[in-house]
Design an enzyme around this catalytic site. Structure first.
Site: not given
Lengths: 392, 392
Positions: A55, A97
């Site tokens: 991730h 992100h």
């Protein structure tokens, strides 16, 4: 006489230079870089146990979505490296992100960008900060990444720049073994509102174009796919449906917390996890990616009863890849005794998930390696061979 | 005429019969010869204050959880009550781990004493009788650990602790500490001029603990006696040949009885002396491998020198929480275990998380391959099924 000499020496010089250039250009083909391993020789990706999805790279150790974070994840055994794809002001696809740069870069310290701070509405919430969509790639590259969480290692702050989607892909393709990519079409509604491409194309188009440019194609577990594995993920179902016409790469439908509505179709959690919705979306995606605390809701930091989300997804042939697994005890529910490996055990063996988004690639890899005895692995391989024959 | 005789005879038979035959032995009592012995092939898993990562420290529940989770030894700190009863308790004050502050009847017991050169204020165990201590309830020391057992369990005695170990269905060792002996002997007096150390050893002997390290007697009931006070260890050497461990505090803390510095008590000369009395040392792990900015520095030679003097090394204390883990370990307690067991080569670990250490050891150096036996036998079956076809 002198002019002739000058002329001749010029010619000789040019010829020598040309020869040198062509020889060195030719030599690049004669001696391939030692780090390049031909595709055919690369160790294939494992497909018999739950996927270890790094991730944002190994962001437990290094600042998220940077080249070193991805390379560390590959070194630690990730099956997939994961990223979030947005666009800069000049339409370049980058790995980032947040819609803003505040939490993970040093933009706030940059006097030259002080006037770029602004407020936009993002998914119905007014958000203030320095937005990715207000910076050109060149400007973005002058920034340096920092570790998001203050309880993680701060020593790499200020060292690494943000990277582009293409650079992220290159990291995966350059690895010595087959490493998959897991990019997200991030905030497409917001990005498409703020970034316009001259040919009328959208973020989703550019996203798929980039993948195709680097040879990513093929259905899940096809030969093409196994050479260059890839999952496309998004919280926006219409984006996933839209690109279904452009690529048969497997897609993953991300599902946020129970209070959050989808950014494109404004649907609630209950709607998008209903039986009828699953029946609809399963024709476009091969997996769901839910927030793990919605799959098994905690109470007083204890996990109680599981919902039937995994069972429903599995019944319809969809895999389940929950997010996000973190080692820090503040993220671990008390059932797990502050032990991330007990959490992995629970999700992999009790709940039967098919992939895990983890901030700590190395820990998940160790857990999987230590608990799959070679006999078990062999039996699992046999099982997957048998089931693929069943399919064909 | 004969009937009273007959009745008496019958009664006698009944008495003899019932005395001689335990018809239904208690299920928890396992005959000695059948109990799984202590493992001695890999470093000892020492449950520091019981499984105190999960349950309040030094309670029955914490010790029983530790035994369930596979501890080799359960560890405790022995102090004394006002009336000279030996109890299991770590701090000399009750403030941090009990609800004493909520007991109005004890409000006037707060005192200030000098302990190891520092004035300390609080409710001291040596000012409470056992009965009073038993009216208190224990709570979890750290706020970030599970609070749900607060107020449920009481303080236990040394004898109760020993019974927990002896009642286990496999051989579980004990690892009690002669805690704060200088302070205890100052405040508590026993009849016949006995000291704290005498009472400590008497209790062990009462329950049959004896024998030098690895003797047959010792293996039946393993025990280590630990203390920060070298004179106490030397003193009890005359009373028992049970193995002793010399605890070493941080580099700034002198010994409470001999006022010697860290450097003195870790010198080769001192090791030459103390090795005649102890079988090992128990150092604070950050003195074995110093830490700067939460990163490990090059190790000292303490382990090597101890081993050269035939002294085992059992460092303290291993904890899962990320704030207790140095950055080299990527917030992963198993990577810390890996470093200490395989790189540093220590012989035992005091851990707050018995279960995690047990998992790590079982996965990486299992005592038996019983886990893979199911898979192995299945593969064997498959091989048997396949082989007739091969021949054809």
């Amino acid at each position: 006489m002198k002019r002739n000499m000058a002329f001749i020496s010029c010619v000789v010089f040019t010829i020598t230079l040309a020869a040198l250039v062509s020889v060195s250009a030719g030599r690049a083909l004669m001696y391939p870089l030692p780090s390049s391993v031909p595709q055919a020789e690369k160790k294939p990706m494992q497909t018999f146990r739950a996927y270890n999805v790094a991730h944002r790279g190994s962001n437990g150790e290094l600042p998220e979505e940077t080249a070193p974070a991805y390379m560390r994840a590959i070194a630690e055994g990730a099956d997939f490296i994961e990223s979030d794809i947005q666009a800069t002001k000049d339409g370049v696809l980058v790995c980032m992100h947040d819609v803003t740069l505040d939490a993970t870069t040093d933009v706030a310290d940059r006097k030259e960008f002080a006037d770029r701070k602004t407020t936009y509405e993002v998914q119905w919430v007014n958000t203030t900060g320095w937005f990715v969509v207000d910076f050109t790639l060149k400007e973005l590259k002058t920034l340096r990444a920092k570790q998001r969480f203050d309880f993680r290692d701060q020593q790499y702050n200020g060292k690494f720049p943000p990277i582009t989607f293409e650079e992220f892909i290159s990291i995966a393709l350059d690895a010595k073994r087959t490493v998959g990519i897991y990019p997200e079409i991030k905030n497409p509604v917001f990005v498409n509102k703020h970034v316009k491409w001259s040919d009328g194309k959208k973020l989703e188009d550019r996203f798929v174009e980039t993948l195709q440019k680097f040879g990513y194609k093929g259905q899940y577990l096809s030969k093409d796919w196994l050479k260059q594995p890839c999952f496309i993920q998004s919280f926006a179902p219409s984006s996933l449906v839209y690109i279904s016409n452009q690529t048969d790469l497997p897609k993953v439908f991300l599902i946020d917390d129970v209070t959050i509505r989808t950014e494109d179709t404004n649907q609630t959690y209950n709607e998008i996890t209903s039986d009828s919705y699953f029946n609809y979306i399963k024709d476009y995606v091969m997996a769901i990616g839910p927030w793990k605390d919605t799959v098994v809701p905690p109470e007083d930091n204890y996990l109680e009863k599981s919902t039937d989300l995994i069972a429903k997804a599995h019944a319809l042939g969809m895999q389940v890849h929950p997010y996000t697994y973190r080692n820090e005890n503040s993220f671990l529910h008390f059932n797990f005794h502050q032990d991330p490996y007990v959490e992995y055990d629970y999700w992999i063996n009790r709940r039967g998930v098919d992939g895990l988004f983890t901030d700590f690639t190395g820990s998940l890899h160790r857990y999987q390696e230590w608990t799959s005895s070679s006999e078990k692995q062999l039996l699992q391989k046999i099982a997957s061979m048998v089931s693929s024959r069943d399919r064909s | 005429m004969g009937s009273p005789c007959l009745t008496l005879f019958a009664l006698l038979c009944l008495v003899v019969g019932t005395a001689a035959r335990p018809f239904y032995p208690l299920p928890s009592k396992v005959a000695d010869g059948e109990r799984q012995p202590l493992q001695t092939s890999r470093p000892y898993n020492i449950a520091h204050r019981g499984s105190n990562g999960e349950l309040p420290e030094e309670t029955t529940a914490a010790y029983m959880r530790a035994i369930e989770e596979g501890a080799d030894f359960i560890e405790t700190d022995i102090l004394s009550s006002k009336d000279g009863v030996l109890i299991c308790f770590h701090d000399f004050t009750l403030d941090d781990t009990t609800d004493v502050a909520q007991h109005k009847e004890f409000a006037d017991r707060e005192r200030t004493y000098e302990v190891q050169g520092a004035n300390t204020t609080g409710f001291f165990t040596v000012d409470f009788t056992l009965k009073e201590l038993k009216s208190l309830r224990v709570r979890q020391r750290y706020p970030f650990r599970d609070q749900k057992y607060n107020g449920k369990f009481h303080i236990i005695t040394f004898e109760e602790y020993i019974s927990i170990a002896l009642d286990a269905t496999r051989v579980v060792g004990i690892y009690p500490e002669i805690k704060n002996p200088v302070f205890i002997n100052e405040h508590v007096k026993w009849p016949n001029g006995k000291k704290f150390e005498d009472m400590f050893v008497e209790t062990l002997k009462k329950y049959g603990y004896k024998g030098s390290y690895m003797s047959n007697e010792w293996k039946k009931q393993p025990a280590f006696i630990q203390s920060f006070a070298p004179t106490s260890l030397v003193y009890v050497s005359n009373l028992t040949d049970l193995p002793k461990i010399f605890l070493i505090d941080d580099i700034t803390v002198p010994t409470q009885d001999t006022n010697q510095s860290y450097w003195e008590i870790t010198s080769d000369g001192y090791f030459d002396f103390i090795k005649n009395y102890v079988v090992g040392i128990g150092p604070w792990k950050d003195t074995v491998v110093p830490v700067v900015n939460n990163y490990l520095q090059p190790p000292t030679d303490l382990v090597a020198r101890a081993h050269a003097h035939d002294l085992q090394v059992h460092p303290y204390t291993y904890r899962n929480e990320n704030l207790c883990l140095h950055f080299n370990f990527n917030q992963d307690p198993y990577q810390e275990y890996e470093f200490w067991i395989h790189k540093m080569g220590i012989d035992g670990l005091f851990t707050d998380f018995t279960g995690s250490l047990q998992k790590y050891q079982e996965w990486t150096s299992p005592l038996s391959s019983r886990d893979s036996s199911n898979e192995t036998s299945l593969l064997h079956k498959i091989a048997v099924m396949v082989s007739p076809y091969e021949r054809v």
